[in-house]
Enzyme design. Structure first.
Site, mmCIF file in Angstrom:
data_model
loop_
_atom_site.group_PDB
_atom_site.id
_atom_site.type_symbol
_atom_site.label_atom_id
_atom_site.label_comp_id
_atom_site.label_asym_id
_atom_site.label_seq_id
_atom_site.Cartn_x
_atom_site.Cartn_y
_atom_site.Cartn_z
ATOM 1 N N SER A 529 0.824 -1.215 0.000
ATOM 2 C CA SER A 529 0.000 0.000 0.000
ATOM 3 C C SER A 529 0.858 1.265 0.000
ATOM 4 O O SER A 529 0.575 2.223 -0.719
ATOM 5 C CB SER A 529 -0.947 -0.004 1.198
ATOM 6 O OG SER A 529 -2.005 -0.911 0.970
ATOM 7 N N SER A 637 -2.713 -7.842 -6.317
ATOM 8 C CA SER A 637 -2.397 -6.779 -5.374
ATOM 9 C C SER A 637 -3.576 -5.823 -5.229
ATOM 10 O O SER A 637 -3.902 -5.393 -4.132
ATOM 11 C CB SER A 637 -1.132 -6.035 -5.798
ATOM 12 O OG SER A 637 -1.191 -5.662 -7.138
ATOM 13 N N ASN A 640 -6.017 -7.563 -2.916
ATOM 14 C CA ASN A 640 -5.638 -8.069 -1.606
ATOM 15 C C ASN A 640 -4.640 -7.241 -0.811
ATOM 16 O O ASN A 640 -4.516 -7.432 0.385
ATOM 17 C CB ASN A 640 -5.076 -9.483 -1.732
ATOM 18 C CG ASN A 640 -6.079 -10.448 -2.300
ATOM 19 O OD1 ASN A 640 -7.162 -10.609 -1.765
ATOM 20 N ND2 ASN A 640 -5.723 -11.088 -3.400
ATOM 21 N N TYR A 641 -3.909 -6.370 -1.477
ATOM 22 C CA TYR A 641 -2.834 -5.698 -0.760
ATOM 23 C C TYR A 641 -2.936 -4.189 -0.728
ATOM 24 O O TYR A 641 -2.295 -3.549 0.094
ATOM 25 C CB TYR A 641 -1.483 -6.098 -1.360
ATOM 26 C CG TYR A 641 -1.109 -7.514 -1.058
ATOM 27 C CD1 TYR A 641 -0.651 -7.857 0.205
ATOM 28 C CD2 TYR A 641 -1.242 -8.501 -2.011
ATOM 29 C CE1 TYR A 641 -0.319 -9.157 0.507
ATOM 30 C CE2 TYR A 641 -0.914 -9.812 -1.720
ATOM 31 C CZ TYR A 641 -0.450 -10.137 -0.462
ATOM 32 O OH TYR A 641 -0.136 -11.421 -0.168
ATOM 33 N N LEU A 642 -3.663 -3.629 -1.671
ATOM 34 C CA LEU A 642 -3.634 -2.186 -1.770
ATOM 35 C C LEU A 642 -4.841 -1.587 -1.078
ATOM 36 O O LEU A 642 -5.984 -1.875 -1.439
ATOM 37 C CB LEU A 642 -3.617 -1.788 -3.245
ATOM 38 C CG LEU A 642 -2.417 -2.376 -3.986
ATOM 39 C CD1 LEU A 642 -2.490 -2.063 -5.462
ATOM 40 C CD2 LEU A 642 -1.116 -1.861 -3.391
#
Length: 683
Positions: A529, A637, A640-642
DNA sequence: ATGGACACTTAGCAGAGATGGA
DNA sequence: TCCATCTCTGCTAAGTGTCCAT
């Protein structure tokens, strides 16, 4: 302190490494192979994090699921004081009180006012509006349950089972050793699983064939078993052709037939695809039970080819609330169990026969229960942001520790932080493909180069990670890390664990002491992020038009995907598709030249020229984007990640429609972020 | 510590469905 | 309108992390 060897560890891995990964494609994919150029001044936000406003956030920072105060009986109140100024806390309470009031009013109005309002408009309209209202439910503005409680009421229709096996028509023959053989229904069904895969490379693999044959024989009658003793003598070609013809026929179906199937699917979705959880209708993610078939794990999986058996109602555990209507099992069947456990989120579970693991039916990412968790994940990552400097200093100190255990922990954490490696739980040998994460790295997975490519202290990583995706990377590390690695590798065999005094639970226990809720995976979320936020800042040019800005966004997204090693197989038609695009660009250029020539004659054609110029630009941007994205998967991403609020804020700041960044499903999942993030949101 | 059961997130891929240019 | 291509969705495997018994 000397490195200790695990007992027998040098023997442990030898066999399974011998014939590892003939998986060509995946092998070829490597971190370095995607020669993507991104602005990369920092590794990943590892050096100075971007400057942020000092004032307290207004956008939910302090009212996150985890952080929020009142109704939650939180275990460690005092801890929060460390990172939450008192002033804010009171503000927070005020805010939430205000919110509560508003909610109550809102609820009232839902029940009373809204009814009144709609009364004159007739039934149809009323229903429609009600539905819309339901969809717009802002769970993120409501109070949450105390920790551990996941719901109060849950009602659903149970799972949809795989359709029963349909025997092959008589004219589709199976041959054994050249002779026609009629198979019993059970044996035939399993044979069709194999026949359907005939075109795949893995039906040629020894392990696959061996596993399949063993499981197939279990389904045979004793006569079949005594006849069919050699898989190579089996001829599945008629079956295979039959299925190919079937799928061809499916493609050729008329519009009406296709429409019929579509409607049937919609009916199924309508009936089974939703549940009622605490007064709200929520979408279920996977209400269909996985059909039987042949297991094909990813990578070099020791269990590939095994029969994944058919799941019956007798295997199924139903979870719902006591006061709900329990879904009835299919006629003539019983559920394995019906339970009422509101400490878990799943509606249905069963045990799968390949690994013996439990599978679940759970809710869609757009649901409250998933969304809250997701939000909370990003809030934890933001808390890490506040103490990451301290943690980094700490582990750098620990590189010098007298204790081997502490040093290993510190170096591993450095990798997890700097390279966004996964934690690396240990896995049962022989049960899964041989893949590793940080803590389970072995000596053979790294190479130390005192000097390489003109840089000092280089570590070369080469290992298979999750999904047997290759991680290949050469990174300069600090001298201390390098020396430590040399120490860890001393007197070890290639198959030995690099961090022999460390595992994920030791690491996570330590992380827990550094920050509440901190685990190894939080670093991935945090670094992903923060990298997006930084890259967006660096790459966005205010004067760019929308397509160019979106290219910038995708590049920022790509930087994260590269950091997290999210790869994909280059699309099969990549080269061709690239060429086509180039052709279009050339054609557009010609057209532009023509238009310009004409412009000289007719000045009023200016508009046309501009339009074409714009189109050309768009195409060129598209080409750049596609080229750079050849083997990068952005979706993972993004999903799930950002922290979605970073992207939403970016869109708001630059006037980009959020639809350009998130598609429908994604907008549903991130509804909370779209609703709450303002243009000045800081991760 | 160790290991297993369990719950839940993260992952890439295949095929369906949507789109857009000839 | 047709077909090629692109995008999205569904699928399910493969991770992470917690808890509990030993």
């Amino acid at each position: 302190e000397k490195t200790k060897h695990k007992d027998g560890s040098s023997e442990k891995h030898k066999d399974k490494h011998k014939d590892r990964d003939k998986e060509k494609r995946k092998e070829e994919k490597s971190k370095s192979s995607g020669d993507v150029k991104i602005k990369k001044e920092k590794e990943n936000g590892f050096s100075s994090p971007p400057r942020i406003k000092d004032e307290p956030d207004e956008d939910g920072y302090y009212t996150s699921p985890k952080e929020d105060s009142k109704p939650l009986k939180r275990p460690r109140e005092e801890d929060d004081e460390d990172y939450k100024p008192k002033k804010i806390k009171t503000e927070d309470i005020k805010k939430s009180k205000k919110r509560k009031q508003e909610e109550e009013e809102d609820n009232k109005s839902k029940k009373t006012k809204s009814k009144d309002k709609r009364a004159p408009e007739g039934d149809n309209k009323k229903k429609k509006q009600k539905k819309e209202e339901e969809q717009k439910w802002k769970w993120w503005e409501e109070e949450r349950y105390p920790e551990g409680i996941k719901w109060k009421f849950l009602e659903h229709k149970g799972p949809v089972f795989a359709p029963p096996y349909e025997p092959l028509p008589e004219n589709v023959k199976f041959y054994y050793d050249g002779k026609v053989m009629k198979l019993s229904p059970k044996a035939e069904e399993v044979a069709t699983f194999f026949a359907k895969m005939l075109d795949h490379e893995y039906t040629t693999k020894d392990i696959f064939r061996k596993n399949f044959f063993k499981d197939w024989r279990k389904e045979m009658t004793s006569e079949e078993k005594s006849t069919i003793t050699n898989l190579s003598k089996c001829d599945f070609t008629q079956m295979s052709q039959y299925f190919k013809a079937q799928s061809e026929a499916r493609k050729q179906m008329s519009k009406e037939e296709k429409q019929k199937i579509k409607e049937e699917n919609e009916r199924l979705l309508k009936e089974y695809g939703f549940c009622i959880m605490d007064n709200h209708k929520e979408r279920i993610a996977n209400f269909k039970i996985e059909p039987p078939g042949l297991f094909r794990g990813r990578g070099n999986h020791p269990k590939m080819g095994m029969l994944k058996r058919r799941i019956m109602p007798e295997d199924i555990i139903i979870n719902c609330s006591k006061d709900s209507k329990v879904p009835p099992p299919p006629p003539g069947h019983k559920w394995k169990e019906v339970r009422h456990d509101n400490k878990v989120t799943w509606l249905v579970s069963w045990t799968e026969n390949i690994q013996g693991s439990i599978k679940y039916i759970m809710l869609n990412p757009s649901s409250r229960i998933k969304g809250e968790k997701d939000w909370q994940k990003y809030e934890t990552a933001r808390r890490l942001k506040k103490c990451v400097d301290k943690i980094r200093n700490q582990y750098r100190e620990d590189w010098k520790s007298k204790e081997m255990k502490v040093r290993q922990r510190a170096v591993a954490l450095y990798f997890i932080d700097k390279l966004a490696l996964r934690a690396g739980n240990e896995k049962e040998e022989g049960e899964t493909a041989d893949t590793v994460g940080c803590c389970s790295l072995r000596v053979e997975h790294i190479n130390l180069h005192p000097e390489l490519d003109g840089q000092e202290y280089m570590v070369e990583f080469d290992f298979l990670g999750k999904d047997s995706i290759r991680y290949y990377n050469k990174v300069p590390v600090e001298k201390r890390v390098f020396k430590n690695l040399q120490l860890f590798m001393e007197n070890k065999q290639p198959e030995d664990d690099l961090f022999d005094r460390l595992n994920t639970s030791i690491l996570n226990k330590h992380l827990q002491d550094l920050m509440e809720g901190l685990t190894a995976k939080v670093f991935r979320t945090y670094n992903a992020s923060i990298t997006l936020q930084q890259q967006l800042k660096e790459l966005t040019t205010p004067d760019d038009n929308i397509p160019a800005k979106i290219l910038s966004y995708n590049r920022a997204n790509r930087a994260v995907a590269i950091l997290c090693n999210h790869q994909r197989a280059p699309p099969k038609t990549f080269e061709k598709s690239m060429m086509n695009l180039q052709t279009k660009i050339d054609a557009k250029k010609d057209q532009l030249a023509d238009a310009r020539r004409e412009l000289k004659i007719w000045l009023h054609k200016k508009k046309a020229v501009q339009r074409i110029e714009e189109q050309l630009m768009k195409l060129e941007v598209q080409a750049t984007d596609r080229e750079e994205n050849k083997q990068i998967a952005l979706g993972t991403s993004k999903l799930n990640y950002l922290d979605p609020r970073i992207s939403v804020a970016w869109c708001k700041k630059w006037g980009i429609p959020v639809e350009k960044i998130y598609n429908k499903t994604q907008r549903e999942k991130f509804a909370w972020a779209i609703d709450m993030a303002e243009d000045d949101y800081e991760f």
